[in-house]
Design a protein around this motif. Structure first.
Motif, PDB file in Angstrom:
ATOM      1  N   LEU A   1       0.694  -0.958  -0.079  1.00 23.52           N
ATOM      2  CA  LEU A   1      -0.129   0.238   0.196  1.00 23.52           C
ATOM      3  C   LEU A   1       0.633   1.684   0.072  1.00 23.52           C
ATOM      4  O   LEU A   1       0.406   2.473   0.199  1.00 23.52           O
TER       5      LEU A   1
ATOM      6  N   LYS B   1      -1.662  -6.722  -5.244  1.00 19.42           N
ATOM      7  CA  LYS B   1      -2.844  -7.221  -5.652  1.00 19.42           C
ATOM      8  C   LYS B   1      -2.099  -8.537  -6.161  1.00 19.42           C
ATOM      9  O   LYS B   1      -2.271 -10.146  -5.911  1.00 19.42           O
TER      10      LYS B   1
ATOM     11  N   PHE C   1      -7.673  -3.818   8.229  1.00 22.95           N
ATOM     12  CA  PHE C   1      -7.676  -3.362   9.543  1.00 22.95           C
ATOM     13  C   PHE C   1      -7.718  -2.648  10.771  1.00 22.95           C
ATOM     14  O   PHE C   1      -9.298  -3.071  11.310  1.00 22.95           O
TER      15      PHE C   1
ATOM     16  N   TYR D   1     -16.519  -3.134   3.767  1.00 26.66           N
ATOM     17  CA  TYR D   1     -18.090  -2.209   2.340  1.00 26.66           C
ATOM     18  C   TYR D   1     -19.133  -2.029   2.987  1.00 26.66           C
ATOM     19  O   TYR D   1     -19.426  -2.783   3.118  1.00 26.66           O
TER      20      TYR D   1
ATOM     21  N   MET E   1     -12.835 -11.367  -7.068  1.00 28.02           N
ATOM     22  CA  MET E   1     -11.990 -10.993  -7.832  1.00 28.02           C
ATOM     23  C   MET E   1     -10.886 -11.783  -8.441  1.00 28.02           C
ATOM     24  O   MET E   1      -9.807 -11.233  -8.972  1.00 28.02           O
ATOM     25  N   ARG E   2     -10.586 -12.892  -7.845  1.00 23.64           N
ATOM     26  CA  ARG E   2      -9.479 -14.192  -8.422  1.00 23.64           C
ATOM     27  C   ARG E   2      -9.980 -15.200  -8.792  1.00 23.64           C
ATOM     28  O   ARG E   2      -9.566 -15.771 -10.007  1.00 23.64           O
TER      29      ARG E   2
ATOM     30  N   ILE F   1     -11.059   1.719   3.089  1.00 24.39           N
ATOM     31  CA  ILE F   1     -11.788   1.104   2.123  1.00 24.39           C
ATOM     32  C   ILE F   1     -11.421   0.303   0.277  1.00 24.39           C
ATOM     33  O   ILE F   1     -10.882  -0.346  -0.252  1.00 24.39           O
TER      34      ILE F   1
ATOM     35  N   GLU G   1      -7.968   0.743  -0.108  1.00 19.01           N
ATOM     36  CA  GLU G   1      -6.986  -0.130   0.107  1.00 19.01           C
ATOM     37  C   GLU G   1      -7.388  -1.682   0.639  1.00 19.01           C
ATOM     38  O   GLU G   1      -7.328  -2.116  -0.221  1.00 19.01           O
ATOM     39  N   ALA G   2      -8.229  -1.606   0.794  1.00 18.22           N
ATOM     40  CA  ALA G   2      -9.049  -3.169   1.011  1.00 18.22           C
ATOM     41  C   ALA G   2      -9.441  -3.741   0.040  1.00 18.22           C
ATOM     42  O   ALA G   2      -9.256  -4.940  -0.316  1.00 18.22           O
ATOM     43  N   ALA G   3     -10.197  -3.067  -0.736  1.00 23.32           N
ATOM     44  CA  ALA G   3     -10.369  -3.518  -2.380  1.00 23.32           C
ATOM     45  C   ALA G   3      -8.999  -3.719  -2.906  1.00 23.32           C
ATOM     46  O   ALA G   3      -8.681  -4.966  -3.804  1.00 23.32           O
ATOM     47  N   ALA G   4      -7.809  -2.981  -3.288  1.00 19.87           N
ATOM     48  CA  ALA G   4      -6.949  -2.928  -3.938  1.00 19.87           C
ATOM     49  C   ALA G   4      -6.132  -4.930  -3.299  1.00 19.87           C
ATOM     50  O   ALA G   4      -5.593  -5.595  -4.175  1.00 19.87           O
ATOM     51  N   LEU G   5      -6.102  -4.933  -1.642  1.00 21.80           N
ATOM     52  CA  LEU G   5      -5.653  -6.025  -1.477  1.00 21.80           C
ATOM     53  C   LEU G   5      -6.456  -7.390  -1.380  1.00 21.80           C
ATOM     54  O   LEU G   5      -6.029  -8.848  -1.762  1.00 21.80           O
ATOM     55  N   ASP G   6      -7.926  -7.283  -1.439  1.00 23.89           N
ATOM     56  CA  ASP G   6      -8.465  -7.796  -2.239  1.00 23.89           C
ATOM     57  C   ASP G   6      -9.114  -8.162  -3.590  1.00 23.89           C
ATOM     58  O   ASP G   6      -9.347  -9.677  -4.092  1.00 23.89           O
ATOM     59  N   GLY G   7      -7.634  -7.966  -4.481  1.00 21.23           N
ATOM     60  CA  GLY G   7      -7.645  -7.809  -5.384  1.00 21.23           C
ATOM     61  C   GLY G   7      -8.198  -7.262  -6.911  1.00 21.23           C
ATOM     62  O   GLY G   7      -8.206  -7.146  -7.765  1.00 21.23           O
ATOM     63  N   ALA G   8      -8.833  -6.078  -6.061  1.00 18.55           N
ATOM     64  CA  ALA G   8      -9.550  -5.137  -7.552  1.00 18.55           C
ATOM     65  C   ALA G   8      -8.620  -4.337  -7.843  1.00 18.55           C
ATOM     66  O   ALA G   8      -8.383  -3.422  -7.288  1.00 18.55           O
ATOM     67  N   ALA G   9      -7.477  -4.291  -9.112  1.00 19.25           N
ATOM     68  CA  ALA G   9      -6.804  -3.715  -8.619  1.00 19.25           C
ATOM     69  C   ALA G   9      -6.736  -2.360 -10.002  1.00 19.25           C
ATOM     70  O   ALA G   9      -6.607  -1.672 -10.234  1.00 19.25           O
TER      71      ALA G   9
ATOM     72  N   ILE H   1     -11.948  -0.194 -13.209  1.00 16.09           N
ATOM     73  CA  ILE H   1     -13.382  -0.964 -13.494  1.00 16.09           C
ATOM     74  C   ILE H   1     -13.429  -1.283 -11.961  1.00 16.09           C
ATOM     75  O   ILE H   1     -14.523  -1.131 -11.269  1.00 16.09           O
ATOM     76  N   ASP H   2     -12.922  -2.470 -11.244  1.00 13.14           N
ATOM     77  CA  ASP H   2     -13.576  -3.219 -10.428  1.00 13.14           C
ATOM     78  C   ASP H   2     -12.987  -2.459  -9.211  1.00 13.14           C
ATOM     79  O   ASP H   2     -13.845  -2.443  -7.694  1.00 13.14           O
TER      80      ASP H   2
ATOM     81  N   MET I   1     -16.591   0.201  -9.572  1.00 13.56           N
ATOM     82  CA  MET I   1     -17.392  -0.879  -9.411  1.00 13.56           C
ATOM     83  C   MET I   1     -17.985  -2.088  -7.852  1.00 13.56           C
ATOM     84  O   MET I   1     -19.139  -1.038  -7.153  1.00 13.56           O
ATOM     85  N   ILE I   2     -16.855  -1.619  -6.721  1.00 14.89           N
ATOM     86  CA  ILE I   2     -16.731  -2.101  -6.029  1.00 14.89           C
ATOM     87  C   ILE I   2     -17.248  -1.196  -4.503  1.00 14.89           C
ATOM     88  O   ILE I   2     -17.183  -1.086  -3.733  1.00 14.89           O
TER      89      ILE I   2
ATOM     90  N   PRO J   1     -20.546   2.754  -5.482  1.00 17.36           N
ATOM     91  CA  PRO J   1     -21.685   2.776  -4.606  1.00 17.36           C
ATOM     92  C   PRO J   1     -21.865   3.758  -3.191  1.00 17.36           C
ATOM     93  O   PRO J   1     -22.606   4.084  -3.280  1.00 17.36           O
TER      94      PRO J   1
END
Ligand SMILES: Nc1ncnc2c1ncn2[C@@H]1O[C@H](COP(=O)(O)OP(=O)(O)OP(=O)(O)O)[C@@H](O)[C@H]1O
Ligand SMILES: [Mg+2]
Lengths: 381, 300
Positions: A57, A78, A86, A92, A107-108, B194, B196-204, B207-208, B211-212, B216
């Motif tokens: 990050l 990723k 955190f 979300y 995502m995966r 949030i 950053e959490a998305a980045a770690l969850d793989g929403a690189a 678009i992702d 949308m995530i 919203p």
């Protein structure tokens, strides 16, 4: 079966600067696969920044990081296969618990077109994958005891439940490395103790590499295989909790990992006492050094005789099985804290004259730079 | 005063004098500038009052039935609806795109913000001259650009099919800045963790992530922007009055321009009042819709 490289983390000369100001580093850190390592240190010492560097990050200003034997210094989060929890959970808010936990799997396991709303679920093979994801989410939810919450939104959960959801979201995709940034700090004391043991069990079950950030020394001491003590952006000591506690390398480490506090005094203040001569016989060059010992290395005995460490009781504190007496000694700036038998706590009264009996083998000496001075005789032997 | 006496005192005993004194200024202003004028308009809409004429007569719902039978009224409703339908999505999507682009850059961000916000502060009456020039059929910049692309020149303002579209383009140009600022505020209120959490969850990818997280979590902002843009677009007037005067052949006659013509050109105040009442009803129902949705849907 754990692959030898699986989840090992290696940081070499890692530095992070913000606007020319060095916040972390240079840090050298090796975390073994499957290890539970705690990063502990006072607020603002750069623990979160170091964790975020490992997560990807933040980008490193200097140095390199490798995970599982692969250099990832410039990779986005990723591609590092790390999961992070955190401090404020970062769930979300618009998704249900189940959807929150499904995000990393979607995502995966789904292709970009499959992830699109509406159209995505109609594509071939989507249905099977989605069912698999639901199944995995449910399994993890069950193992964390939140299966009955799957359809709720984060706003409808308590702090402890949100904590579990955040954990679930992190472990559901079976990452190699698991990073937790003060995950328990928003919970009440009782839940915190319970979650501590749950986290340890979780770690044992998953066998992932886990880096845990906290500023709570009790969490550090009780949970981890090894702890790394950080000050001002640098790791001052890293080792097993016992090693760090019994054999601190640095004055700051010793005083941070002490409860309720570390007794320190300049050697000069006691140089002419019998105690001072005893210490002088063990280490040389002690004129400017600091003498330190923990409350449990000494005890207070009621006595009117004047000795080297005699003083008046100014305060007694007792928590259940432990009790401490604060003793003001004439020639010392700070009172000495001594551990006493709880039964004695009621007998010691304020202003009472006491003698401090010190176990000299549990005494630490630190040089003017804060580094530990080891006894001479060990080197001679 | 002792604690005991505060407790003993009945809770319901208000000091009515002070109470009225405190609410008086707000109430007086509300009555003078909002309630009374609105009530007058409603009353006038049931009369045949004409500005400057002596006396007025109650004629029931005649103004309203006239309105429903009036071809020009329906034409203006259609034109306004088309204008709103073009401006709202156009302005929102461009404003959102601009806000997303500006948000991620540090250099020049301030410059872009100011540049896009300028049309909001510029008076449209003055800027209309520039637009007339740009859209001029023979010497205009727009047609010049089209000719480069080998597209036949378009009579932007005098072709009945194009006139309202051209006005909508001006409307979009004018409202992007404000909506962009609202979106920027909305974006800055999305917690960094949030993302950053998305980045770690793989929403690189963008678009992702969009949308995530972004779309919203921008929900409340988007709803607000949509409704305010719609209400503002419904009130389109200056560009029509200055550039096309409702023409060609009533192709750009919009509701507010009809009201203006009826009230200040033909002096049929009663009929104009009826138009105003209908317009007001539509606006108010939009606002109520927004409040309902904001309470229900956008809360997590
Ligand atoms: N994005 C940033 N820009 C500038 N300075 C930063 C930034 N992030 C952190 N810092 C600084 O870096 C230092 C270390 O911050 P960090 O958050 O890593 O501390 P920490 O050890 O996690 O503290 P805490 O226990 O309070 O969470 C702090 O002095 C902080 O002000
Ligand atoms: Mg932190």
């Amino acid at each position: 079966m754990i692959d030898i490289n699986d989840g090992a983390i290696d940081a070499r000369g890692l530095v992070k600067q913000f606007g020319g100001h060095r916040v972390v580093g240079p840090v050298d850190l090796s975390v073994r696969p499957g290890e539970f390592l705690t990063l502990v240190g006072p607020s603002g010492c750069g623990k979160s920044t170091l964790l975020r560097l490992i997560a990807g990050l933040e980008t490193a200003s200097e140095g390199s990081i490798s995970i599982a034997g692969r250099t990832v210094t410039d990779d986005p989060p990723k591609e590092r296969d790390v999961a992070m929890v955190f401090q404020n959970y970062a769930l979300y808010p618009h998704l249900t618990v189940a959807q929150n936990m499904a995000v990393p799997l979607r995502m995966r396991r789904l292709s970009l077109p499959q992830r699109l709303p509406f159209v995505g679920s109609l594509l071939p093979r989507s249905a099977a994958t989605l069912a698999e994801i639901d199944h995995d989410v449910e399994q993890v939810a069950k193992s964390l005891g939140i299966a009955q919450l799957l359809s709720r939104k984060p706003a409808q959960l308590s702090g402890g439940q949100r904590q579990r959801v955040a954990l679930g979201r992190a472990i559901v995709r079976k990452p190699r490395v698991f990073l937790l940034d003060e995950p328990l700090s928003n919970l009440d004391a009782q839940l915190r103790v319970q979650m501590r043991s749950e986290l340890v069990q979780l770690h044992r079950r998953l066998q992932v590499t886990l880096i845990y950030v906290t500023h709570d020394q009790a969490e550090a001491m009780t949970m981890s295989n090894r702890i790394a003590v950080m000050f001002a952006g640098n790791i001052l000591q890293i080792g097993t909790p016992e090693a760090v506690y019994d054999d601190p390398d640095h004055l700051k480490v010793a005083s941070f990992i002490s409860n309720p506090g570390l007794n320190t005094m300049p050697f000069a203040a006691i140089a002419n006492t019998q105690l001072g001569r005893q210490i002088g016989a063990i280490v040389s060059g002690s004129a400017e050094c600091t003498v330190a010992f923990r409350p449990e290395a000494c005890t207070a005995v009621s006595s009117a005789d004047q000795t080297d460490l005699s003083g008046r009781v100014i305060f007694c504190e007792r928590f259940g099985a432990e009790a401490f007496a604060h003793i003001a000694v004439d020639y010392l700036e700070h009172p000495i804290i001594a551990r006493i038998e709880p039964a004695h706590a009621t007998r010691l009264t304020c202003e009472q004259l006491v003698r401090v009996n010190l176990d000299i083998s549990k005494l630490f000496l630190f040089g003017p730079d804060g580094l530990r001075l080891r006894p001479r005789r060990r080197a001679a032997a | 005063m002792t604690t005991a006496s505060t407790i003993d005192r009945p809770v319901r005993q208000y000091d009515f004098g002070t109470m009225w004194l405190l609410v008086f200024p707000a109430t007086a202003l509300l009555l003078a500038f909002l309630v009374i004028p609105t009530a007058l308009v409603v009353v006038l809409s049931f009369t045949d009052y004409e500005l400057g004429k002596e006396g007025l007569r109650y004629i029931g719902i005649t103004n309203y039935s006239d309105m429903l039978a009036d071809r020009v009224f329906w034409q203006s409703v259609r034109n306004t609806a088309l204008y709103v339908a073009l401006v709202v999505p156009g302005s929102i999507f461009i404003a959102l795109a601009v806000a997303l682009l500006i948000e991620r850059r540090s250099v020049l961000a301030r410059f872009y913000k100011v540049a896009f916000f300028l049309p909001v502060t510029a008076t449209l009456v003055a800027m209309a001259t520039v637009w007339e020039f740009i859209l001029h059929p023979s010497i205009g910049l727009a047609n010049h650009l089209l000719s480069v692309l080998r597209i036949d020149p378009i009579r932007f303002l005098s072709d009945p099919d194009w006139a309202i579209v051209s006005l909508a383009a001006i409307g979009i140009w004018q409202s992007i800045g404000f909506n962009m600022v609202l979106f920027l505020a909305g974006l800055s209120s999305i917690p960094k963790e949030i993302d950053e959490a998305a980045a770690l969850d793989g929403a690189a990818g963008g678009i992702d992530r969009f949308m995530i997280v972004t779309w919203p979590l921008l929900g409340p902002t988007t709803l607000f922007v949509t409704i305010t843009t719609a209400i503002n677009a419904m009130r389109v007037f200056e560009s029509v009055a200055v550039i096309t005067q409702g023409g060609p052949n009533k192709a750009t006659e919009v509701i507010l321009y009809s009201i203006y013509l009826e009230a200040f050109q033909y002096f049929r105040t009663g009929y104009a009042s009826a138009l105003t009442v209908v317009f007001l009803l539509v606006t108010v129902s939009l606002i109520i819709l927004q409040m309902r949705l904001a309470d229900r849907k956008v809360h997590y």
